[in-house]
Design an enzyme around this catalytic site. Sequence first.
Site, mmCIF file in Angstrom:
data_model
loop_
_atom_site.group_PDB
_atom_site.id
_atom_site.type_symbol
_atom_site.label_atom_id
_atom_site.label_comp_id
_atom_site.label_asym_id
_atom_site.label_seq_id
_atom_site.Cartn_x
_atom_site.Cartn_y
_atom_site.Cartn_z
ATOM 1 N N LYS A 80 130.111 -27.938 4.221
ATOM 2 C CA LYS A 80 129.213 -29.063 3.943
ATOM 3 C C LYS A 80 127.892 -28.812 4.637
ATOM 4 O O LYS A 80 127.845 -28.251 5.737
ATOM 5 C CB LYS A 80 129.820 -30.359 4.502
ATOM 6 C CG LYS A 80 129.367 -31.590 3.758
ATOM 7 C CD LYS A 80 130.115 -31.708 2.459
ATOM 8 C CE LYS A 80 129.757 -32.915 1.660
ATOM 9 N NZ LYS A 80 130.545 -33.019 0.430
ATOM 10 N N GLY A 183 133.719 -50.999 -5.085
ATOM 11 C CA GLY A 183 132.635 -50.056 -5.331
ATOM 12 C C GLY A 183 132.562 -49.688 -6.791
ATOM 13 O O GLY A 183 133.512 -49.118 -7.353
ATOM 14 N N GLY A 185 130.033 -47.851 -8.318
ATOM 15 C CA GLY A 185 128.983 -46.855 -8.526
ATOM 16 C C GLY A 185 129.408 -45.891 -9.622
ATOM 17 O O GLY A 185 130.092 -46.266 -10.578
ATOM 18 N N VAL A 187 131.588 -43.351 -9.726
ATOM 19 C CA VAL A 187 133.027 -43.158 -9.930
ATOM 20 C C VAL A 187 133.722 -44.477 -10.269
ATOM 21 O O VAL A 187 134.518 -44.547 -11.214
ATOM 22 C CB VAL A 187 133.681 -42.534 -8.671
ATOM 23 C CG1 VAL A 187 135.183 -42.380 -8.877
ATOM 24 C CG2 VAL A 187 133.063 -41.182 -8.353
HETATM 25 P P1 NAI Z 1 127.878 -44.272 -5.627
HETATM 26 O O1 NAI Z 1 126.866 -44.224 -4.541
HETATM 27 O O2 NAI Z 1 127.469 -44.005 -7.023
HETATM 28 O O3 NAI Z 1 128.632 -45.690 -5.619
HETATM 29 C C1 NAI Z 1 129.064 -46.331 -4.479
HETATM 30 C C2 NAI Z 1 129.079 -47.831 -4.800
HETATM 31 O O4 NAI Z 1 129.696 -48.522 -3.722
HETATM 32 C C3 NAI Z 1 127.684 -48.423 -4.977
HETATM 33 O O5 NAI Z 1 127.629 -49.168 -6.167
HETATM 34 C C4 NAI Z 1 127.515 -49.309 -3.741
HETATM 35 O O6 NAI Z 1 126.717 -50.449 -3.982
HETATM 36 C C5 NAI Z 1 128.953 -49.686 -3.466
HETATM 37 N N1 NAI Z 1 129.231 -50.103 -2.098
HETATM 38 C C6 NAI Z 1 128.772 -49.578 -0.945
HETATM 39 N N2 NAI Z 1 129.310 -50.226 0.108
HETATM 40 C C7 NAI Z 1 130.129 -51.163 -0.399
HETATM 41 C C8 NAI Z 1 130.979 -52.139 0.177
HETATM 42 N N3 NAI Z 1 131.082 -52.289 1.494
HETATM 43 N N4 NAI Z 1 131.698 -52.948 -0.629
HETATM 44 C C9 NAI Z 1 131.608 -52.812 -1.989
HETATM 45 N N5 NAI Z 1 130.805 -51.909 -2.590
HETATM 46 C C10 NAI Z 1 130.085 -51.096 -1.794
HETATM 47 O O7 NAI Z 1 129.027 -43.263 -5.161
HETATM 48 P P2 NAI Z 1 130.103 -42.540 -6.064
HETATM 49 O O8 NAI Z 1 129.606 -41.221 -6.488
HETATM 50 O O9 NAI Z 1 130.628 -43.494 -7.063
HETATM 51 O O10 NAI Z 1 131.255 -42.231 -4.989
HETATM 52 C C11 NAI Z 1 132.118 -43.260 -4.531
HETATM 53 C C12 NAI Z 1 133.036 -42.693 -3.450
HETATM 54 O O11 NAI Z 1 133.809 -41.636 -4.005
HETATM 55 C C13 NAI Z 1 132.292 -42.109 -2.248
HETATM 56 O O12 NAI Z 1 133.068 -42.340 -1.089
HETATM 57 C C14 NAI Z 1 132.263 -40.625 -2.548
HETATM 58 O O13 NAI Z 1 132.194 -39.845 -1.363
HETATM 59 C C15 NAI Z 1 133.602 -40.446 -3.238
HETATM 60 N N6 NAI Z 1 133.650 -39.289 -4.143
HETATM 61 C C16 NAI Z 1 132.734 -39.170 -5.149
HETATM 62 C C17 NAI Z 1 132.781 -38.098 -6.011
HETATM 63 C C18 NAI Z 1 131.842 -37.958 -7.165
HETATM 64 O O14 NAI Z 1 132.102 -37.119 -8.022
HETATM 65 N N7 NAI Z 1 130.797 -38.756 -7.273
HETATM 66 C C19 NAI Z 1 133.789 -37.012 -5.826
HETATM 67 C C20 NAI Z 1 134.755 -37.291 -4.783
HETATM 68 C C21 NAI Z 1 134.652 -38.377 -3.963
#
Ligand code: NAI
Length: 349
Positions: A80, A183, A185, A187
């Site tokens: 990383k 969450g 976002g 995913v």
């Molecule tokens: P993202 O940044 O697109 O979405 C995260 C979402 O969580 C956002 O909508 C944000 O407003 C929300 N959020 C943040 N804190 C919060 C809380 N306390 N309560 C409720 N909602 C909250 O991130 P993404 O890409 O969707 O990733 C989500 C998780 O999955 C992260 O932990 C990431 O490390 C993990 N991940 C993502 C991968 C990917 O391909 N994008 C691959 C493997 C793991």
Amino acid sequence: MSECKNWPEDPMEQLVWLHERQSGLRAIIAVHHTGRGPALGGCRFRQYDSEEDALADAMQLARSMTWKCALAGLPYGGGKAVLIAPPDMDGARRAAAFRALGRQIERMQGEYITGLDLGSQPSDMDEMRKETAYVTDTTGSLGATGDLTADMTAYGVYLAIRTAAGRRLGSADLQGRTVAVQGLGKVGSFLCGYLGKAGARLVVADLDGARVTRVRQMWGAAAAAVDTIHRTPCDVFAPCAVGGILSEQTVPELRCRIVAGAANNQLADPALADRLQARGILYAPDYVINSGGIIVTAVELAGGQAEQARIQTEAVPDTLTTVLDLAERTGTTTDAAAAALALERLGSG
Ligand code: NAI
């Protein structure tokens, strides 16, 4: 070699500190393991309170990447890069910072291959590509928009939820089952799509109200508050936001039978896996089930196509089944079983 905070017995192979004066770049590259192949892991760009925090984040994430790759059967190790972002880093300085990071990665001659992660963008990868070949997710590539990586991550998590439901609820059919998704976002929103189509009842929460509204409209989801979503009475709790959600405070409050979500490093402390088990909650370890994104990267590096990533992601349920069987057979937690399986695969890789 330096030791990883929570796992002192598990040192990094290599740690690189970078301080480039012209752009003001401060960055750390952690390479955890290269025994199975080059270390894969994206480039995180965010503010940290201290360099110690950045180091701990880099090491923990690098280690998870090693285990994730080993369990997904990928010929890669884990690494990383974290860039400690100053609040005022503008376009030109940002480009210079990523080029400096690219030069360092080139000096590592393929031991570490980087790509997108939290806070970085395809245009940053393009800057690095001017200095090094060891970068994925450049503009126009398979993983560039993040849509395919997020979709495949969600797909693997969805398949894992079905597997876990088969074990704990007696059927993999999610029709009428309640899933609380924290969450929405990249995913989380794809995951709601898979679950919604399977007939699951969704309860959702996000800091961003517009995302909640969209999922409510699309899938008839109910909304919960961000600080109480984990307490929702449900069959499955799916953390898809930040890490550390399974803590001393939240674990006793859970009212689910399964925890299975995409968020990296869900356990605030590895010991909490015992508490989940004692409460009869089946925990599907994050690095076992969220490998869809890194599979996309591996397919991109091999010159493959999206369909291949989907086929490879469909192996996630088999890996989870192996972990659940091992946990049952040995009487350990699913987290301990996943760790043992990852170490076994590393040893033979
Ligand atoms: P993202 O940044 O697109 O979405 C995260 C979402 O969580 C956002 O909508 C944000 O407003 C929300 N959020 C943040 N804190 C919060 C809380 N306390 N309560 C409720 N909602 C909250 O991130 P993404 O890409 O969707 O990733 C989500 C998780 O999955 C992260 O932990 C990431 O490390 C993990 N991940 C993502 C991968 C990917 O391909 N994008 C691959 C493997 C793991």
